[in-house]
Scaffold this active site. Structure first.
Site: not given
Ligand code: LMR
Length: 392
Positions: A127, A207, A209, A242
């Site tokens: 990420w 993590d 998410a 999410k």
């Molecule tokens: C993403 O990866 O697009 C989402 O988790 C939103 C973010 O906060 O980056």
């Protein structure tokens, strides 16, 4: 006093959101930011969330402060959603945080307080906000290889890199629906990681998410539960953005699974970190989550809405993979059909991604990350055609 400040490097995801919003083309396609979208491209409020909010509105008679850790009902409900009883509650110290992002940050601050010299090992593809968050907390990072050049997990390279992890280091792992690759660890990988970390005296940091967007709520937490049951210390940052669609409400949890003798001290340290950074975590979204998880009918409704979202994203994946095979006449994009969760990393160069944006109004991140939820029956062929035309 501010003359020396330079504006930060633009966040790739936020910049793409703005560029998409400013594009006037009616047939533009948003495969950027990781939010769920329905067939019409809308991010709806889940019906279970609406129902829980109605109950809260009726019953709530105070907005006074709660504890620094947040509402106990939320913490307990999240503990069981994440851990499913894999470890006794006596080992779990947890606090609410404003979203998964703040949960990651709070865990990093916890690591820094306990062991400032710890190296945080991060998958080479990750990420985009992981590295800025970790380094802003004053910690060092090192990458471990993850994705094979031809797609899929590069298991041999990952384990070879993780052999260099030292005692007291921390290894960041995506619980499920790896962002950005969509390539997840399987049970055997989790077992081997558990054995390696145990042997080297290192700590996993999960993590989580996208729980519920891969195979299902329990299956997606399988790796976390395996490690929690086998290792003495496990760190977790989880988000309800999410799976409950509560993005802007900021609902997250930071958790340290430790020896029972250390639990109350750890809970106090985590609460102290909350006090220092934002004091009380936001309550509304957390209360929606605990209301849903604590009510049989609402929970059932939420799980079926979540299953519908998961299935839609999987259907989109398969439709895109097929359309790409037909339009390109090759298997170059075959991985897309098999990957998990919202994202896949399409094998595209930054120039090809740029052409998709400029010439076709198809928005994805420069590294090729595409959010499958942004597709629909309507636009997946057009999207595949656009990809085929820039890769020809
Ligand atoms: C993403 O990866 O697009 C989402 O988790 C939103 C973010 O906060 O980056």
């Amino acid at each position: 006093m501010f003359e020396t400040l330079a504006a930060p490097k633009e966040d790739a995801i936020i910049a793409l959101m703005q560029a998409y919003a400013a594009d006037p083309r009616p047939d533009k396609i948003d495969l950027g930011v990781g939010v769920y979208r329905d067939e019409r491209g809308h991010t709806p409020v889940m019906a279970a969330v609406k129902a829980a909010e109605a109950q809260i509105l009726q019953a709530q008679d105070s907005k006074s402060y709660l504890s620094l850790a947040g509402d106990a009902a939320f913490l307990n409900a999240m503990e069981s959603l994440l851990l499913g009883g894999a470890v006794p509650s006596a080992r779990v110290a947890a606090v609410g945080a404003p979203g998964g992002t703040a949960a990651v940050r709070q865990i990093c601050e916890l690591i820094r307080k306990a062991r400032p010299e710890a190296v945080i090992w991060v998958s080479a593809q990750t990420w985009p906000n992981h590295l800025p968050l970790i380094t802003a907390a004053g910690l060092q990072t090192r990458p471990y290889r993850y994705l094979a050049p031809e797609g899929g997990l590069d298991q041999a390279a990952m384990f070879a890199d993780l052999e260099h992890v030292r005692a007291g280091d921390v290894v960041l792992l995506h619980g499920c629906c790896h962002n950005p690759t969509g390539v997840d660890l399987v049970a055997q990988d989790w077992a081997e990681i558990g054995a390696l970390l145990s042997r080297r005296g290192a700590v996993p940091f999960i993590d989580m998410a996208y729980q519920g967007f891969g195979e299902g709520l329990d299956a997606d937490a399988g790796g976390l539960r395996h490690l929690a049951a086998r290792l003495p210390e496990v760190l977790v940052a989880a988000s309800c953005s999410k799976n409950f669609g509560l993005y802007r409400e900021r609902v997250g949890i930071a958790m340290a699974i430790v020896d029972a003798t250390q639990r109350s001290n750890l809970a106090a340290v985590l609460a102290g970190l909350n006090r220092q950074n934002f004091a009380f975590p936001p309550d509304h979204g957390a209360r929606v989550v605990s209301t849903i998880l604590g009510d049989v009918a609402l929970r059932h409704q939420w799980e079926s809405e979540l299953a519908e979202m998961r299935n839609r994203v999987q259907t989109n994946r398969r439709a895109l993979a097929e359309a790409l095979r037909d339009e390109t006449g090759s298997d170059r994009f075959a991985g897309v059909g098999a990957e998990q969760g919202m994202f896949s990393l399409l094998p595209l160069s930054p120039e090809e991604v740029q052409r998709l944006r400029v010439e076709h109004g198809v928005y994805l991140l420069d590294d090729g990350r595409a959010n499958m939820a942004g597709l629909s029956v309507r636009n997946s062929t057009a999207c595949a055609r656009a990809i085929a035309s820039v890769t020809r």
